[in-house]
Write a protein that holds these residues in place. Sequence first.
Motif, PDB file in Angstrom:
ATOM      1  N   THR A  70       0.866  -1.182   0.000  1.00 48.35           N
ATOM      2  CA  THR A  70       0.000   0.000   0.000  1.00 48.35           C
ATOM      3  C   THR A  70       0.901   1.229   0.000  1.00 48.35           C
ATOM      4  OG1 THR A  70      -0.071   0.187   2.415  1.00 48.35           O
ATOM      5  CG2 THR A  70      -1.718  -1.256   1.377  1.00 48.35           C
ATOM      6  N   THR A  71       0.298   2.399  -0.155  1.00 51.69           N
ATOM      7  CA  THR A  71       1.117   3.609  -0.123  1.00 51.69           C
ATOM      8  C   THR A  71       1.736   3.809   1.272  1.00 51.69           C
ATOM      9  OG1 THR A  71      -0.910   4.872   0.324  1.00 51.69           O
ATOM     10  CG2 THR A  71      -0.120   4.787  -1.961  1.00 51.69           C
ATOM     11  N   GLN A  74       4.772   1.576   1.357  1.00 53.55           N
ATOM     12  CA  GLN A  74       5.865   2.137   0.560  1.00 53.55           C
ATOM     13  C   GLN A  74       6.513   3.319   1.263  1.00 53.55           C
ATOM     14  OE1 GLN A  74       6.908   0.302  -1.546  1.00 53.55           O
ATOM     15  NE2 GLN A  74       5.614  -0.141  -3.324  1.00 53.55           N
ATOM     16  N   THR A 103      10.821   2.581  -8.969  1.00 55.94           N
ATOM     17  CA  THR A 103      10.353   2.110 -10.278  1.00 55.94           C
ATOM     18  C   THR A 103       9.004   1.415 -10.165  1.00 55.94           C
ATOM     19  OG1 THR A 103      12.655   1.807 -10.998  1.00 55.94           O
ATOM     20  CG2 THR A 103      10.946   0.668 -12.253  1.00 55.94           C
ATOM     21  N   GLY A 104       8.778   0.724  -9.060  1.00 52.43           N
ATOM     22  CA  GLY A 104       7.535  -0.030  -8.902  1.00 52.43           C
ATOM     23  C   GLY A 104       6.385   0.770  -8.338  1.00 52.43           C
ATOM     24  N   LEU A 105       6.575   2.053  -8.070  1.00 52.08           N
ATOM     25  CA  LEU A 105       5.493   2.857  -7.494  1.00 52.08           C
ATOM     26  C   LEU A 105       4.417   3.144  -8.530  1.00 52.08           C
ATOM     27  CD1 LEU A 105       7.485   5.458  -5.357  1.00 52.08           C
ATOM     28  CD2 LEU A 105       6.030   3.614  -4.503  1.00 52.08           C
ATOM     29  N   PRO A 106       3.141   3.088  -8.122  1.00 53.82           N
ATOM     30  CA  PRO A 106       2.050   3.459  -9.024  1.00 53.82           C
ATOM     31  C   PRO A 106       1.888   4.972  -9.051  1.00 53.82           C
ATOM     32  CG  PRO A 106       1.162   2.815  -6.913  1.00 53.82           C
ATOM     33  CD  PRO A 106       2.656   2.642  -6.811  1.00 53.82           C
ATOM     34  N   HIS A 107       0.874   5.439  -9.757  1.00 58.28           N
ATOM     35  CA  HIS A 107       0.563   6.863  -9.729  1.00 58.28           C
ATOM     36  C   HIS A 107       0.166   7.263  -8.308  1.00 58.28           C
ATOM     37  CE1 HIS A 107      -0.893  10.783 -10.917  1.00 58.28           C
ATOM     38  NE2 HIS A 107      -2.047  10.510 -10.299  1.00 58.28           N
ATOM     39  N   ASP A 109      -1.587   9.674  -5.670  1.00 55.33           N
ATOM     40  CA  ASP A 109      -2.671  10.651  -5.554  1.00 55.33           C
ATOM     41  C   ASP A 109      -2.450  11.492  -4.306  1.00 55.33           C
ATOM     42  OD1 ASP A 109      -4.971  12.084  -5.429  1.00 55.33           O
ATOM     43  OD2 ASP A 109      -6.336  10.364  -5.608  1.00 55.33           O
ATOM     44  N   THR A 657      11.583   8.923 -11.579  1.00 50.95           N
ATOM     45  CA  THR A 657      10.555   9.402 -10.635  1.00 50.95           C
ATOM     46  C   THR A 657       9.932  10.730 -11.042  1.00 50.95           C
ATOM     47  OG1 THR A 657      12.275  10.488  -9.320  1.00 50.95           O
ATOM     48  CG2 THR A 657      11.679   8.228  -8.713  1.00 50.95           C
ATOM     49  N   LEU A 660       6.284  10.782 -11.274  1.00 49.12           N
ATOM     50  CA  LEU A 660       5.581  10.539 -10.017  1.00 49.12           C
ATOM     51  C   LEU A 660       5.327  11.818  -9.243  1.00 49.12           C
ATOM     52  CD1 LEU A 660       7.466   7.343  -8.794  1.00 49.12           C
ATOM     53  CD2 LEU A 660       5.156   7.441  -9.735  1.00 49.12           C
TER      54      LEU A 660
END
Length: 662
Positions: A70-71, A74, A103-107, A109, A657, A660
């Motif tokens: 989850t964020t 992370q 690198t594996g982080l999603p967008h 919010d 990044t 991101l």
Amino acid sequence: MTIPTNTNIAEGNAHVDVQAGVVHNVNFYEVPPDASPERRFRAGVNYLDNRVRDEALSLIEGAVAEGHVTTEVQFYRLLALLSGRTLRQLSTEDLDRLEAICTGLPHLDDRDEWAAGVKAIIRLLTPTKATEPDLVIKHIDVLGRRQRELIYGHLEALLEGTVQDEMWHRSVALAVAQRTAHHRRDRVWKFFHPEPARPRVRAVRPATVALREWLLAGTSASLFTLAVVKLAELVGSRGDLDPVLGLLAALGGLAAFWAGAADRHFRRERRRAKDAELLAPRQRRSEAPASGFAGKVDRLFNRYFRRYVPRGTDRAYWIAQTAGIRRQLRDEMVELYREQRIPAERIAWLVRHLVGDVKQRWEQDTLTAYRQELRVPGRSIVLQIGGLALVAVGSFYAVPAALASSPISGGGWLLLAVASAVPAARSTFRIVAERRRVTADEAERFVEEMARWAAYRRWQRKLADKPTDTEMAAWLEGDRKVLVDRAIQQYRLRPSHVIAHAFIEAPASSCKKARYHRGPWRYSRYQLLLFLLTDDGVRQVDIDLDFKAVTDQTTQRLNYRFDAVAAVRIDGIATQRQTFELTLVNGEPLSVRVSDPDSESEPHTDDPTKVTELSLDASGLPHTLHVLEGVAAEGKEWVKHRRRRADARLAKLSKTTRDLID
């Protein structure tokens, strides 16, 4: 090598053994083998909050590997990886892991507070030349309080230049507020206090009457009864009423006398026993070994009797006059707790209660109140005197009648009655006194037990707000940052001038230690070696930190060039004693004991090797050792090499990044 300094109180690194430790059996860090990924992550967060960074990262990475991503995870994952270090202190594996995470982080919010925190950390990794310092700080300041304090608390040294200076000042301001928060001075001692042992009271000694006593009483009573029956027959054979009434009166008077005399005998014997408890004991042939349980209890009683002296009383007189009761209480404690493998420190509260009770009774002049309570009452005296008078009057009528009926047999039975009455009375006095002693002891035991339980509950309430390990870690981290900031100011440096700072953290002489189950050791006093790495070399500051009193003292300051460091090493294995040794080219080796054998006996359920690893992890030794080993091996080139490598990797990372954080 230069040694510029203001103080040098204790050169060298003499070390006195650490006092016995305390293990709080609270499952704060417990991670069952079948724990869920969420549980492992929360345990990792707990370790990170307590500055056990490597263990925290290992648990969080394990949770990620099991699919818990989850964020929030992370955010803590990045925090654990970067905590307390500059980018130059990151190894190649650390930089690879950092790149893999980003690198594996999603967008991300911004409406998610943890995602906003992740973005703030990523902005810190962006080269400062491409980022406005004020903008970086602004992005941190708009975060939620939890995320903001975590970043300032863990990543204050991450960057360089103006941003690092501002981050450092904010982090130190936070540390100054946190290091004495939550009533630290009033509570920190409780962390090192062992769990108080439950109160016990010595069992009442059962009534013990020798068989000889029973036989004597039974035989004498039987003979007396026989003699009285025969005398009654002789008196009754005459047919006169007066002699019969006289015999009955004599027997009634004898019973009254016996009741009063038995009460008097009991009171006299009990008073004598009570007085004996106050008498100074005879010197024993051999004292208890100082390292044993009895020896430690001896020291507790000696310490508190010397500390708790009644008002207006000379200490020497007080010690001398209470020698007997001190020995009696000491023997009771040894008897009650010796066989249960309870450390003496766990009954210190009970010793204080007992000594305080003796002091209070001394001040109130009730230490010998039993003498008043055991005075023979008027009722018993009346029974004795009245009984003897009644015996005399009754005998005046009964004895002549018995002798007149049969001079020889009457005289014989009369002599037998008198001869058997005396031993019968004495034996029954002792039997009755022993029975009454048991009843009195049980009443006193009940009162004493209630008093001890009341004291135990008061002490439990006093210890109820014992600091958590998280609070201890936060206070210690605050101390570290304040000490680093003070050293920076003493050397007239700016935070951005410090390439890296590192601590060697060791228990100081004669300190107390404690930990939570599966947690690192915490100490009441620390011997700290602070290393500031700058472009000009190494600044070393030796500090004696009194963690309980929140005071510190600089004992030595040293300056030396990078190439003056000849060797750095750790001697010993984890389950035994480990020593850090720093050798300079033209100086004596600097040696500091950083860990001791884990020989605690209660509860001894943790793996000693794991405990040592956690303690060293919490102290920051692995990272410090990594920095100093690099300096020893490569000198100033290590700094340049690390700077080039970090800049190259971060430039590559910023391309990954950029999307991101836009």
